[in-house]
Design a protein around this motif. Structure first.
Motif, PDB file in Angstrom:
ATOM      1  N   SER A 116      24.924  63.417  27.777  1.00 56.89           N
ATOM      2  CA  SER A 116      25.769  64.106  26.797  1.00 56.89           C
ATOM      3  C   SER A 116      25.035  65.294  26.182  1.00 56.89           C
ATOM      4  O   SER A 116      25.627  66.361  25.965  1.00 56.89           O
ATOM      5  CB  SER A 116      26.197  63.128  25.702  1.00 56.89           C
ATOM      6  OG  SER A 116      26.995  62.091  26.229  1.00 56.89           O
ATOM      7  N   THR A 169      24.977  68.080  28.915  1.00 56.16           N
ATOM      8  CA  THR A 169      26.244  68.789  29.086  1.00 56.16           C
ATOM      9  C   THR A 169      26.542  69.691  27.894  1.00 56.16           C
ATOM     10  O   THR A 169      27.097  70.782  28.058  1.00 56.16           O
ATOM     11  CB  THR A 169      27.392  67.786  29.283  1.00 56.16           C
ATOM     12  OG1 THR A 169      27.374  66.821  28.218  1.00 56.16           O
ATOM     13  CG2 THR A 169      27.263  67.058  30.601  1.00 56.16           C
ATOM     14  N   SER A 183      25.831  60.695  37.747  1.00 53.93           N
ATOM     15  CA  SER A 183      27.261  60.737  37.438  1.00 53.93           C
ATOM     16  C   SER A 183      28.010  61.575  38.464  1.00 53.93           C
ATOM     17  O   SER A 183      27.433  62.424  39.149  1.00 53.93           O
ATOM     18  CB  SER A 183      27.480  61.324  36.034  1.00 53.93           C
ATOM     19  OG  SER A 183      26.760  60.599  35.060  1.00 53.93           O
ATOM     20  N   LYS A 229      33.525  64.956  30.409  1.00 53.34           N
ATOM     21  CA  LYS A 229      32.668  64.931  29.207  1.00 53.34           C
ATOM     22  C   LYS A 229      32.613  66.319  28.576  1.00 53.34           C
ATOM     23  O   LYS A 229      32.707  66.471  27.350  1.00 53.34           O
ATOM     24  CB  LYS A 229      31.267  64.443  29.606  1.00 53.34           C
ATOM     25  CG  LYS A 229      30.359  64.099  28.434  1.00 53.34           C
ATOM     26  CD  LYS A 229      28.992  63.712  28.934  1.00 53.34           C
ATOM     27  CE  LYS A 229      29.007  62.390  29.656  1.00 53.34           C
ATOM     28  NZ  LYS A 229      29.132  61.261  28.714  1.00 53.34           N
ATOM     29  N   GLN A 284      33.970  67.386  24.846  1.00 52.63           N
ATOM     30  CA  GLN A 284      32.994  67.983  23.936  1.00 52.63           C
ATOM     31  C   GLN A 284      33.490  69.327  23.414  1.00 52.63           C
ATOM     32  O   GLN A 284      33.378  69.624  22.226  1.00 52.63           O
ATOM     33  CB  GLN A 284      31.652  68.158  24.657  1.00 52.63           C
ATOM     34  CG  GLN A 284      30.879  66.868  24.855  1.00 52.63           C
ATOM     35  CD  GLN A 284      29.562  67.108  25.567  1.00 52.63           C
ATOM     36  OE1 GLN A 284      29.333  68.170  26.149  1.00 52.63           O
ATOM     37  NE2 GLN A 284      28.690  66.122  25.540  1.00 52.63           N
ATOM     38  N   LEU A 311      37.753  60.807  23.091  1.00 54.71           N
ATOM     39  CA  LEU A 311      37.898  60.359  24.474  1.00 54.71           C
ATOM     40  C   LEU A 311      38.490  58.955  24.553  1.00 54.71           C
ATOM     41  O   LEU A 311      39.263  58.639  25.469  1.00 54.71           O
ATOM     42  CB  LEU A 311      36.525  60.401  25.169  1.00 54.71           C
ATOM     43  CG  LEU A 311      36.447  59.903  26.600  1.00 54.71           C
ATOM     44  CD1 LEU A 311      37.371  60.695  27.510  1.00 54.71           C
ATOM     45  CD2 LEU A 311      35.012  59.978  27.111  1.00 54.71           C
ATOM     46  N   SER A 344      33.607  62.128  20.863  1.00 57.49           N
ATOM     47  CA  SER A 344      33.690  63.258  21.798  1.00 57.49           C
ATOM     48  C   SER A 344      32.407  63.444  22.594  1.00 57.49           C
ATOM     49  O   SER A 344      32.288  64.432  23.328  1.00 57.49           O
ATOM     50  CB  SER A 344      34.008  64.542  21.035  1.00 57.49           C
ATOM     51  OG  SER A 344      33.026  64.798  20.045  1.00 57.49           O
ATOM     52  N   THR A 345      31.431  62.514  22.476  1.00 59.19           N
ATOM     53  CA  THR A 345      30.126  62.560  23.167  1.00 59.19           C
ATOM     54  C   THR A 345      29.405  63.878  22.914  1.00 59.19           C
ATOM     55  O   THR A 345      28.769  64.420  23.817  1.00 59.19           O
ATOM     56  CB  THR A 345      30.275  62.316  24.676  1.00 59.19           C
ATOM     57  OG1 THR A 345      30.940  63.444  25.275  1.00 59.19           O
ATOM     58  CG2 THR A 345      31.045  61.047  24.961  1.00 59.19           C
TER      59      THR A 345
END
Length: 439
Positions: A114, A117, A172, A180, A184, A190, A393-394
């Motif tokens: 996370s 990203t 992943s 993700k 974000q 999510l 929302s990571t």
């Protein structure tokens, strides 16, 4: 020119000979050939041997002069993380001054991917940077309505937004990473979509986020599992050449496959070779790379301590070769060797109750405190950045920035207090004086 022709002939002859005599796999052969071709490409540039006074006059002093301003924090690297305190420590990632091989490590389920990203989205979409251009490109930029200006010394500068980012995920899938990134960017929940409780009001932020992410076309994602270091290097060279990628990411280094198709007993030696190859590739491309890594279980066996470099899994070469190492961890809510809560945890709980209500602990996407401990920084200071992980929302955000945005006047008791005695640098209302925050 004749010498260059002879060097090209010699290099091509070596490549041809290696094709006939090579006894290993095709990946190592391709890697060797690409290295030879890279050396031939260097013929277009000047020789690497230079005297100290030449480097001093052509690179060091001009760069110091361009970065010098009185009382302002400077970003001297190629790209920033988007997290304020980490950017103060690193002054940006990439380049000769700030290094290109950066490692972020943590135990599972802490938020490594996370964080990665989030940094990728910031670099590709929000990072604003200036580029020196020629007359024709400067004119085109002005005609297109872009911000362009001329400096006092006559240089033509165009302001740009975002840089191309390459993301290699060995863990992943590409769909999981993009999902993700989407949530974000939209700061959407999510879990609502996973459980089927989303409403019509939840669509507009996601539609806008999808347009933001897909519009600039600045992010390349590859989710090939169990790759070798040779294939990763070849792929990143191609991305850099064809798509002008200038920021590389890898999730994560311990999943890189052995070049012989299976893990050898001396996995530590393999990891040393992988780290050396990544370090060399960062210098070759002169582009920053953010590499994720796992911590071993020893950290969890010893309570009441911070993670350290020796906790890196499988290899000590990571801490040796990396330009910086950042360790993610969850700060303990209790005082050392006590069941009493720390003042910081009590303050955090008070803020969460005011923001989300007394039942905030029962929410599946409740925010969580995560710290980013910069345990190694070859070009600057170390530090402990306080982050807030918005699990719904990571998304990782600066803890202090989140407090200020949500109307909490009291600053978090964290990194600033580590540099001074208690009470020093405090304003009357309890805020930290910006002038007293160390650069």
């Amino acid at each position: 020119e004749k010498w260059q022709r002879r060097e090209i002939l010699r290099g091509c002859a070596e490549i041809t000979t290696s094709i006939y005599t090579h006894e290993g796999d095709i990946d190592s052969l391709l890697d060797s050939a690409l290295n030879d071709l890279g050396r031939l490409a260097e013929l277009r540039t000047r020789r690497s041997e230079r005297k100290v006074k030449v480097i001093l006059s052509e690179e060091v002093i001009p760069r110091m002069e361009s970065h010098y301003t009185r009382g302002r924090a400077q970003i001297t690297g190629l790209v920033t993380t988007g997290l304020e305190y980490l950017d103060k420590i690193y002054c940006g990632w990439g380049g000769i001054e700030n290094g290109n091989f950066h490692v972020v490590a943590a135990r599972p389920n802490v938020g490594k991917t996370s964080l990665l990203t989030g940094i990728a989205l910031h670099a590709a979409l929000d990072f604003v940077w200036n580029e020196q251009v020629g007359d024709s490109e400067f004119t085109l930029a002005q005609a297109a309505g872009k911000k362009a200006f001329q400096t006092e010394d006559g240089r033509l500068i165009v302001q740009r937004r975002g840089i191309p980012v390459g993301f290699s995920s060995l863990e992943s899938t590409g769909a999981a990473i993009v999902k993700k990134m989407l949530f974000q960017r939209a700061k959407a929940d999510l879990q609502l979509w996973r459980t089927g409780y989303a409403s019509k009001e939840d669509f507009p932020p996601l539609i806008k986020a999808a347009a933001d992410i897909g519009g600039p076309d600045n992010i390349l994602i590859d989710d090939t599992p169990r790759e070798t270091i040779a294939s990763i290097k070849a792929k990143w060279r191609r991305w850099h050449r064809q798509h002008r990628v200038r920021f590389f990411m890898l999730d994560y280094i311990q999943l890189i496959k052995s070049p012989r198709g299976k893990f050898r007993p001396d996995r530590v030696q393999e990891m040393e070779e992988i780290c050396a190859e990544l370090q060399a590739l960062g210098k070759e491309l002169n582009c920053p790379m953010c590499i994720l890594a796992q911590l071993n279980r020893d950290y969890e066996k010893e309570p009441n301590r911070l993670p350290r470099l020796s906790d890196l899994k499988n290899c000590g070469a990571i801490e040796q070769d990396a330009d910086s190492v950042t360790l993610l961890y969850k700060p303990s809510p209790h005082k050392p060797f006590s069941k009493d809560y720390t003042k910081e945890h009590e303050f955090f709980t008070e803020c969460m109750e005011k923001k989300f209500g007394e039942g905030w602990r029962k929410q599946s996407g409740r925010p969580e405190r995560i710290n980013a401990l910069v345990e190694k920084n070859r070009e600057g200071p170390k530090g402990d950045a306080q982050l807030l992980f918005l699990k719904s929302s990571t998304l990782f955000v600066d803890y202090d920035a989140w407090l200020k945005q949500n109307g909490f006047k009291q600053a978090s008791k964290g990194e600033e207090s580590r540099y001074r005695s208690e009470g020093q640098g405090q304003l009357e209302d309890g805020k930290i004086d910006p002038e007293d925050v160390p650069e």
